[in-house]
Design a protein around this motif. Structure first.
Motif, PDB file in Angstrom:
ATOM      1  N   HIS A  84     -10.960   5.320   0.220  1.00 55.94           N
ATOM      2  CA  HIS A  84     -10.200   6.047   1.250  1.00 55.94           C
ATOM      3  C   HIS A  84      -9.030   6.792   0.620  1.00 55.94           C
TER       4      HIS A  84
ATOM      5  N   ASN B  64      -0.412   4.159   6.062  1.00 52.96           N
ATOM      6  CA  ASN B  64      -1.777   4.686   6.064  1.00 52.96           C
ATOM      7  C   ASN B  64      -2.668   3.973   7.081  1.00 52.96           C
TER       8      ASN B  64
ATOM      9  N   LYS C 157      -1.934   5.356  10.431  1.00 53.20           N
ATOM     10  CA  LYS C 157      -2.566   6.675  10.585  1.00 53.20           C
ATOM     11  C   LYS C 157      -4.062   6.509  10.869  1.00 53.20           C
ATOM     12  N   GLU C 158      -4.709   5.693  10.053  1.00 50.81           N
ATOM     13  CA  GLU C 158      -6.161   5.538  10.198  1.00 50.81           C
ATOM     14  C   GLU C 158      -6.541   4.771  11.457  1.00 50.81           C
TER      15      GLU C 158
ATOM     16  N   ASP D 142       0.747  -0.423  18.424  1.00 46.92           N
ATOM     17  CA  ASP D 142       0.177   0.354  19.528  1.00 46.92           C
ATOM     18  C   ASP D 142       0.903   0.040  20.844  1.00 46.92           C
TER      19      ASP D 142
ATOM     20  N   THR E  13       6.655  12.491  14.582  1.00 46.53           N
ATOM     21  CA  THR E  13       6.589  11.114  14.065  1.00 46.53           C
ATOM     22  C   THR E  13       6.831  10.062  15.148  1.00 46.53           C
TER      23      THR E  13
ATOM     24  N   LEU F  55      -4.544   4.043  14.259  1.00 47.96           N
ATOM     25  CA  LEU F  55      -3.987   4.438  15.560  1.00 47.96           C
ATOM     26  C   LEU F  55      -3.794   5.944  15.690  1.00 47.96           C
ATOM     27  N   ASN F  56      -4.037   6.651  14.594  1.00 49.45           N
ATOM     28  CA  ASN F  56      -3.844   8.102  14.573  1.00 49.45           C
ATOM     29  C   ASN F  56      -2.453   8.516  15.029  1.00 49.45           C
ATOM     30  N   LEU F  57      -1.461   7.794  14.555  1.00 55.16           N
ATOM     31  CA  LEU F  57      -0.079   8.122  14.878  1.00 55.16           C
ATOM     32  C   LEU F  57       0.590   8.745  13.661  1.00 55.16           C
ATOM     33  N   LYS F  58       1.441   9.729  13.904  1.00 50.03           N
ATOM     34  CA  LYS F  58       2.174  10.331  12.802  1.00 50.03           C
ATOM     35  C   LYS F  58       3.283   9.358  12.360  1.00 50.03           C
ATOM     36  N   TYR F  59       3.445   9.232  11.062  1.00 52.23           N
ATOM     37  CA  TYR F  59       4.413   8.278  10.530  1.00 52.23           C
ATOM     38  C   TYR F  59       5.295   8.928   9.482  1.00 52.23           C
TER      39      TYR F  59
END
Lengths: 421, 421
Positions: free
Chosen positions: A269, B281, B284-285, B233, B183, B287-291
């Motif tokens: 990944h 990471n 991101k993977e 989440d 973010t 929860l697809n949240l910007k961090y």
């Protein structure tokens, strides 16, 4: 006597340690012009608040709460990353703004942000001419990137610069103590995708009476691995240790960000890393030196606890001047900081035409970087030094800074229509 | 009246924002006992200075330079990571110490460090009994890890805790402002390989009047990815954002450090990364949240600019008490901090036997971590809160803290022999 109009104020783009000080300047000054400005409505999350009629009534906040904004980092009303299209491209957006402004009797527009926000503000300023809605739009400058033109510097930058200078000095003292048997190089990653202003501030950590071996990696200088390692090697041999301040925007000869190393985990990944570990790894592999690395990220721009007094004062001043310009009817302008002298540091506020600000990026002058590409020149130091001057500590309670959270009472919606952003 | 003897003082292990305050306590107090203590010789780079006869004459430093140590981070005389073997294993090492101590008439030994250093100090204290060289050895506690037993807390920890609490609060305000369009999660990596004391301090950022959604990842709690992502989440759904404070020592169910992800660059080279980007990471993977993520590293333990007043006072007090214990002839002891009350915070210095300190690690009590494993309990808060109380700002010049660099004048060598370390 002119009719009173309400004002719209919003914060946009990455927030800073002092953008709320500008908000404080806007709101406190507006409260003094009761014969011109009715209420100040803040947009929740920048221009999105205007488009969605999500307004905050700042008149519901006490004087002391507004005053506390001056020592509170972040954006008290929420910010946004959202750029308006041109009137020609997306007329509906502007019709919506007019609809909301009309509904709430808004005649003043204050937008607090960087380059993109100046562009948004400029577009709003054209509502008068292009769409017949009378508005006075003023851009209140803010950006840690220090890349707005005309203004000598940008509110927000001085405090980041101070944080990076102080942190670099402190971490350098640390690594110097450890160097005999352990860590010899400390790598600090700082913000700045395009311009090396923030990285340059790391150079301030070294002064005549406190010299520190520092290597700066600027986004303006193409990364040369061999030359870099040779420089680190030289400094460690001479001083026993060194510090590296690396801008997130540093690129290699291939034009790619140095941080973009195609990292993969054990499962293949892709991993998004910073540039500090990449540089640290090179030092380990190339010189076999023990290292430590840090990434300041949000800490650097949120660090109100170590804000520059000069920066806080200027952030407030541009907010204040923005209102003063507006009540005199100056549309499409920006309060700009003019340096009168560096030693002693003196500055004043001038009025800049917004058309000359929007979409122009101010890069670091070439003569601010030493010929070897790893340091700052005396000229750069002379420019930067005044910007980090003075401390402006927030109040503390039980060991923690007391930052204000506003009530942020919504203004009752008057429109039945919705607008999708 | 007893004969005057010189004293040896040295700093060991990772340095802190306040270890020099202890040095200040030792030296200033020794200067008051002129009838017992002659000169204070500091070891350059810890015990290595003693072994190699590399001594610094602190009597050559002015009173104001010594006083300035109280506000200067790092180790003014250099530190080391070097553990003595036992007398039985490496007798030559101890014979060397005696040789150096004899040559310089050293009768007092002050060692300023953590667990390993307590062990070194204990071994030196045995020179009297086991090898007939009269010495009074006192351990002066210091460690950001807060893992020494008997003492209620360790000098150095309070200031790291304050830095992490303040930084977490500030970065959380930042991410809250950005969350609407950008973010939503900020991840901060903090020190602590074995114990979660520093990570726990991140929890202090959230108080009754300033609540902040924070997820803490402790090394004491085996990382559970699903549970962690579910918690993030939940908080982001409720508050719009959250902060994650992750200890560098967090391990997965396989017992390996989470930071050890077997990262490879495009050429297949192993990359040493931190745990913050790994956690970011996952967010991101999963929860697809910007961090955004930061790594405090040395900044956290060097940040004298935001040191805790309580910590500075205690660091000075253990140095002072160390000398007072020594001149009364107490060998193999350590000044320990005793908490008298938490509200109001009251403490005093007690005398702990070194044999009970060395090689004992104090872990965080289980009831300091909330049942879900992601937060601190009220009991933990009650313990931590007093330790970050009060500010103790260093002096500034031109925007930068003025930290002292001593002259560090070497003591003339008296021995012709060399010793290889």
């Amino acid at each position: 006597m002119p009719k009173t109009k309400n004002a719209f104020y919003a914060q946009s783009g990455g927030v800073t340690a002092v953008i709320n000080a500008s908000a404080c300047g806007v709101i406190e000054t507006a409260r003094k012009y009761k014969n011109k400005i009715g209420k100040v409505y803040a947009g929740r999350n920048g221009i999105i608040g205007a488009l969605t009629e999500d307004l905050i009534d700042t008149s519901r906040e006490s004087a002391s709460a507004i005053a506390a904004l001056k020592h509170t980092p972040s954006g008290a009303f929420g910010s946004c990353r959202y750029k308006l299209k041109s009137i020609e491209e997306h007329r509906a957006q502007y019709e919506r703004l007019i609809e909301v402004f009309k509904a709430h009797d808004i005649g003043y527009f204050f937008y607090n942000g960087g380059g993109d926000s100046a562009d948004t503000c400029l577009k709003v300023s054209q509502l008068s001419e292009k769409m017949g809605y009378p508005i006075v739009a003023v851009h209140v400058p803010k950006t840690v990137d220090n890349d707005l033109p005309i203004t000598d510097n940008c509110p927000g930058f001085g405090s980041v610069a101070k944080y990076i200078a102080v942190s670099t000095r402190e971490a350098s003292f640390d690594v110097a103590s450890m160097a005999k048997t352990s860590t010899k190089v400390f790598v600090l990653e700082v913000m700045g995708r395009h311009a090396g202003w923030i990285a340059a501030a790391g150079g301030l950590a070294s002064t005549k009476d406190t010299e520190i071996p520092i290597v700066i990696l600027f986004p303006e200088v193409t990364f040369d691995k061999e030359k870099f390692l040779a420089r680190v090697d030289e400094l460690v041999k001479k001083h026993g240790y060194c510090s590296v301040v690396v801008s997130e925007g540093v690129k290699g000869p291939d034009g790619k960000f140095l941080s973009d190393q195609g990292l993969r985990d054990a499962f293949g990944h892709a991993q998004l890393g910073g540039v500090a570990p990449v540089v640290a790894n090179m030092i380990k592999e190339g010189l076999n030196l023990k290292y430590h690395w840090g990434v300041a990220d949000y800490l650097q721009r949120a660090a109100r606890h170590i804000a520059s007094k000069a920066d806080v004062d200027q952030a407030y001043a541009v907010g204040k001047a923005g209102v003063e310009f507006a009540v005199k009817g100056n549309n499409a302008v920006m309060p700009a900081i003019q340096r009168v002298s560096s030693k002693p540091y003196k500055w004043k506020i001038a009025m800049a035409p917004l058309a000359k600000v929007a979409n122009v990026e101010k890069m670091m002058p070439k003569d601010f970087i030493t010929p070897d590409g790893f340091g700052i020149t005396a000229k750069c130091r002379q420019y930067l030094e005044p910007l980090i001057k003075g401390e402006d500590y927030p109040p503390y309670k039980d060991g923690l800074p007391q930052y204000v959270r506003l009530k942020n009472v919504p203004v009752k919606k008057k429109l039945k229509t919705e607008f999708k952003v």
